[in-house]
Design an enzyme around this catalytic site. Sequence first.
Site, PDB file in Angstrom:
ATOM      1  N   CYS A  82       0.866  -1.294  -0.151  1.00 11.09           N
ATOM      2  CA  CYS A  82      -0.133  -0.135   0.048  1.00 11.09           C
ATOM      3  C   CYS A  82       0.817   1.198   0.180  1.00 11.09           C
ATOM      4  CB  CYS A  82      -0.818   0.117   1.251  1.00 11.09           C
ATOM      5  SG  CYS A  82      -2.003  -1.261   1.250  1.00 11.09           S
TER       6      CYS A  82
HETATM    7  C1  BEZ Z   1       0.367  -4.534   2.013  1.00  8.07           C
HETATM    8  O1  BEZ Z   1      -0.032  -3.397   1.540  1.00  8.07           O
HETATM    9  O2  BEZ Z   1       1.644  -4.941   1.796  1.00  8.07           O
HETATM   10  C2  BEZ Z   1      -0.327  -5.956   2.453  1.00  8.07           C
HETATM   11  C3  BEZ Z   1      -1.508  -5.483   3.134  1.00  8.07           C
HETATM   12  C4  BEZ Z   1      -2.283  -6.641   3.478  1.00  8.07           C
HETATM   13  C5  BEZ Z   1      -2.062  -7.888   3.491  1.00  8.07           C
HETATM   14  C6  BEZ Z   1      -0.716  -8.123   2.613  1.00  8.07           C
HETATM   15  C7  BEZ Z   1       0.011  -7.152   2.197  1.00  8.07           C
END
Ligand code: BEZ
Length: 232
Positions: free
Chosen positions: A54
């Site tokens: 994200c």
């Molecule tokens: C991420 O944004 O890296 C992420 C968020 C939730 C689960 C897996 C990855």
Amino acid sequence: MSETAPVVTTMPRIGDPAPAFNAVTTQGHVDFPADYAGSWVILFSHPADFTPVCTTEFGATAKLEPEWSRRGVKVIGLSVDTATDHERWIADINETQGTEVNFPIIADKDRQVSMLFGMLDATNFRHGPSLGQTMTVRNVFIISPTKRVELILSYPAYIGRSFDEILRVVDALQLSAKYHVATPVNWQPGDDTVVLPFISDEDAEKMFADQGGFRKVRSYLRYVRDPSLRCL
Ligand code: BEZ
């Protein structure tokens, strides 16, 4: 048996009016889609603040500001964290990604907007202090100035989106809306487009006179120069 509450999914379909909502964002209150009247909008969700994928996606979105602006697109993010969390995380994104996040992020802690758009992940749940709570998948809703849902993308938490693809489909949607053409496989701006199947040859000749007419390969497969190039 799982004790987790069932995930409500009411995802709008392409062509549906964009669901309306009021929400708190990092830039104040939003009345959607009224506050965005006349604009193309990208509403996109992400699973959680302070997570790696994200963070890179938000950094990329912020760096694309000139591209959104050139296309008349307004961007609005969402996750199921609070506005305070979002603000702390934005400082981190700015620092680690070398950018300035300048678009609003909806604080959807109660998941009202996520449920309205069917954004909740049915299988993956949050970790850390919010362990077991529902999280949002990586949805993208592209909404036209007529407030209709024009395109939906849905990626799982573990897979980052391609913002080159998001820009490409914005270009294709805007071209199609303006010139009534369709875009073939892997289309990029400037490539030939195709005549819509329900337009007769006679009408197509008139519509695309500035492009030198169309090239007919089959009765249903007619190529036409990218109509946005007509003034070049
Ligand atoms: C991420 O944004 O890296 C992420 C968020 C939730 C689960 C897996 C990855």
